[in-house]
Design an enzyme around this catalytic site. Sequence first.
Site, PDB file in Angstrom:
ATOM      1  N   ARG A 246      31.096  97.897  59.591  1.00 32.67           N
ATOM      2  CA  ARG A 246      30.523  97.136  58.470  1.00 32.67           C
ATOM      3  C   ARG A 246      30.857  95.649  58.536  1.00 32.67           C
ATOM      4  O   ARG A 246      30.191  94.844  57.935  1.00 32.67           O
ATOM      5  CB  ARG A 246      30.967  97.719  57.122  1.00 32.67           C
ATOM      6  CG  ARG A 246      32.405  97.489  56.824  1.00 32.67           C
ATOM      7  CD  ARG A 246      32.766  97.968  55.451  1.00 32.67           C
ATOM      8  NE  ARG A 246      32.817  99.422  55.381  1.00 32.67           N
ATOM      9  CZ  ARG A 246      33.491 100.084  54.435  1.00 32.67           C
ATOM     10  NH1 ARG A 246      34.106  99.415  53.483  1.00 32.67           N
ATOM     11  NH2 ARG A 246      33.532 101.389  54.407  1.00 32.67           N
TER      12      ARG A 246
ATOM     13  N   HIS B 261      47.572  92.982  51.911  1.00 34.52           N
ATOM     14  CA  HIS B 261      46.489  93.543  51.106  1.00 34.52           C
ATOM     15  C   HIS B 261      46.487  92.946  49.701  1.00 34.52           C
ATOM     16  O   HIS B 261      47.444  93.089  48.958  1.00 34.52           O
ATOM     17  CB  HIS B 261      46.514  95.076  50.996  1.00 34.52           C
ATOM     18  CG  HIS B 261      45.170  95.616  50.622  1.00 34.52           C
ATOM     19  ND1 HIS B 261      44.217  95.965  51.560  1.00 34.52           N
ATOM     20  CD2 HIS B 261      44.588  95.789  49.429  1.00 34.52           C
ATOM     21  CE1 HIS B 261      43.122  96.351  50.951  1.00 34.52           C
ATOM     22  NE2 HIS B 261      43.309  96.250  49.657  1.00 34.52           N
TER      23      HIS B 261
ATOM     24  N   THR C 128      37.554  99.252  50.582  1.00 36.12           N
ATOM     25  CA  THR C 128      38.564  98.610  51.434  1.00 36.12           C
ATOM     26  C   THR C 128      39.638  99.646  51.706  1.00 36.12           C
ATOM     27  O   THR C 128      39.552 100.771  51.201  1.00 36.12           O
ATOM     28  CB  THR C 128      39.134  97.354  50.724  1.00 36.12           C
ATOM     29  OG1 THR C 128      40.135  96.770  51.554  1.00 36.12           O
ATOM     30  CG2 THR C 128      39.757  97.682  49.380  1.00 36.12           C
TER      31      THR C 128
ATOM     32  N   GLU D  62      43.260  96.204  63.693  1.00 38.64           N
ATOM     33  CA  GLU D  62      43.455  97.306  62.753  1.00 38.64           C
ATOM     34  C   GLU D  62      42.511  98.424  63.150  1.00 38.64           C
ATOM     35  O   GLU D  62      41.303  98.186  63.372  1.00 38.64           O
ATOM     36  CB  GLU D  62      43.148  96.849  61.333  1.00 38.64           C
ATOM     37  CG  GLU D  62      44.141  95.827  60.825  1.00 38.64           C
ATOM     38  CD  GLU D  62      43.789  95.352  59.429  1.00 38.64           C
ATOM     39  OE1 GLU D  62      42.801  95.829  58.858  1.00 38.64           O
ATOM     40  OE2 GLU D  62      44.501  94.481  58.930  1.00 38.64           O
TER      41      GLU D  62
ATOM     42  N   HIS E 200      39.645  94.322  61.680  1.00 37.71           N
ATOM     43  CA  HIS E 200      39.564  95.779  61.530  1.00 37.71           C
ATOM     44  C   HIS E 200      38.198  96.242  62.025  1.00 37.71           C
ATOM     45  O   HIS E 200      37.180  95.942  61.400  1.00 37.71           O
ATOM     46  CB  HIS E 200      39.763  96.116  60.041  1.00 37.71           C
ATOM     47  CG  HIS E 200      39.792  97.580  59.741  1.00 37.71           C
ATOM     48  ND1 HIS E 200      39.974  98.060  58.469  1.00 37.71           N
ATOM     49  CD2 HIS E 200      39.662  98.670  60.524  1.00 37.71           C
ATOM     50  CE1 HIS E 200      39.964  99.386  58.487  1.00 37.71           C
ATOM     51  NE2 HIS E 200      39.760  99.773  59.725  1.00 37.71           N
TER      52      HIS E 200
ATOM     53  N   ARG F  59      35.927  98.915  61.989  1.00 37.53           N
ATOM     54  CA  ARG F  59      35.747 100.171  61.253  1.00 37.53           C
ATOM     55  C   ARG F  59      34.774 101.088  61.976  1.00 37.53           C
ATOM     56  O   ARG F  59      33.899 100.618  62.705  1.00 37.53           O
ATOM     57  CB  ARG F  59      35.206  99.884  59.847  1.00 37.53           C
ATOM     58  CG  ARG F  59      36.278  99.527  58.854  1.00 37.53           C
ATOM     59  CD  ARG F  59      35.685  99.370  57.466  1.00 37.53           C
ATOM     60  NE  ARG F  59      36.732  99.253  56.474  1.00 37.53           N
ATOM     61  CZ  ARG F  59      37.252 100.279  55.796  1.00 37.53           C
ATOM     62  NH1 ARG F  59      36.798 101.501  55.975  1.00 37.53           N
ATOM     63  NH2 ARG F  59      38.212 100.083  54.929  1.00 37.53           N
TER      64      ARG F  59
ATOM     65  N   ASP G 163      37.749  89.610  58.873  1.00 35.77           N
ATOM     66  CA  ASP G 163      36.693  90.618  58.697  1.00 35.77           C
ATOM     67  C   ASP G 163      35.540  90.134  57.823  1.00 35.77           C
ATOM     68  O   ASP G 163      34.371  90.411  58.095  1.00 35.77           O
ATOM     69  CB  ASP G 163      37.260  91.870  58.013  1.00 35.77           C
ATOM     70  CG  ASP G 163      38.179  92.671  58.913  1.00 35.77           C
ATOM     71  OD1 ASP G 163      38.154  92.461  60.135  1.00 35.77           O
ATOM     72  OD2 ASP G 163      38.932  93.508  58.371  1.00 35.77           O
TER      73      ASP G 163
HETATM   74  N1  PXP Z   1      46.558  94.368  56.280  1.00 33.86           N
HETATM   75  C1  PXP Z   1      45.840  95.483  56.538  1.00 33.86           C
HETATM   76  C2  PXP Z   1      46.467  96.551  57.372  1.00 33.86           C
HETATM   77  C3  PXP Z   1      44.522  95.611  56.060  1.00 33.86           C
HETATM   78  O1  PXP Z   1      43.820  96.730  56.315  1.00 33.86           O
HETATM   79  C4  PXP Z   1      43.960  94.541  55.337  1.00 33.86           C
HETATM   80  C5  PXP Z   1      42.543  94.618  54.868  1.00 33.86           C
HETATM   81  O2  PXP Z   1      42.362  95.691  54.086  1.00 33.86           O
HETATM   82  C6  PXP Z   1      44.742  93.413  55.094  1.00 33.86           C
HETATM   83  C7  PXP Z   1      46.034  93.355  55.575  1.00 33.86           C
HETATM   84  C8  PXP Z   1      44.206  92.226  54.355  1.00 33.86           C
HETATM   85  O3  PXP Z   1      43.905  92.541  53.055  1.00 33.86           O
HETATM   86  P1  PXP Z   1      43.088  91.485  52.188  1.00 33.86           P
HETATM   87  O4  PXP Z   1      41.761  91.339  52.832  1.00 33.86           O
HETATM   88  O5  PXP Z   1      43.034  92.116  50.851  1.00 33.86           O
HETATM   89  O6  PXP Z   1      43.866  90.208  52.209  1.00 33.86           O
END
Ligand code: PXP
Length: 246
Positions: free
Chosen positions: A52, A197, A103, A73, A46, A48, A12
Amino acid sequence: MSGKLRLGVNIDHVATIRNARGGDHPDPVRAAQIVAAVGGDGITAHLREDRRHIRDDDLKRIQDATDLPLNLEMAATEEMLAIALRHQPHAACIVPEKREERTTEGGLDAAGLHNTLAPIVWKLRDNGIRVSLFIEASERQLDAALRLGVPVVEFHTGEYSHAHLDGDSEKLATELKRIADMAALAAKNGIEPHAGHGLTYENVQPIAAIPQLAELNIGHYLVGEAVFVGLEAAVRRMRDLMDEAR
Ligand code: PXP
């Protein structure tokens, strides 16, 4: 016994940088190709509501450019359902989405939203898309996932990563145990547990060591590191740390 832990790379924020100038560079498709070349196991993106970062046309371009499975996502909306059905990603991870958040700040309330989620989960599943729910590691949410019949849950590791950032070792241990316990319970009930995350080189290993976890999805940190060392080296290092922890 713990098998190989897959690494899904969330691209993303390559698109976030591209969109900062409105042009076509850096292209998330090129990031997806690098992830494929370096042995990543999947691409996560993702789409959105406010577009964005990833945009609609990125999805097809990513799918056309690599053979890696795409994990889309998506919020539980009719708009996103239609897009998922059109693109047929390998997997769809349903996430909570608030327009004003920076986020995805917490897990999906799968328990409270059962009636909203059920028809979306069923339509995705009936179209051969592997459905996952991004939830907090709690029994209540896991029960709700079981009732919805999803094959996968992804545990939100945000609280764990915040505790790491704050140097709060007590909270860190509590969060880690919560994720480990729920991963074991999910696997016992036939649900494949994933996590993600806020994972970084510094905090990934205790999570990667949880034997039932099958996949980690990591994005922001890898794209940030890529600024300094390149995406290829960043993914390789994360992969090595995950393998070492297993
Ligand atoms: N998994 C999900 C379902 C997410 O929505 C995200 C991004 O928010 C991530 C993993 C990856 O998180 P990060 O970018 O903090 O590594």
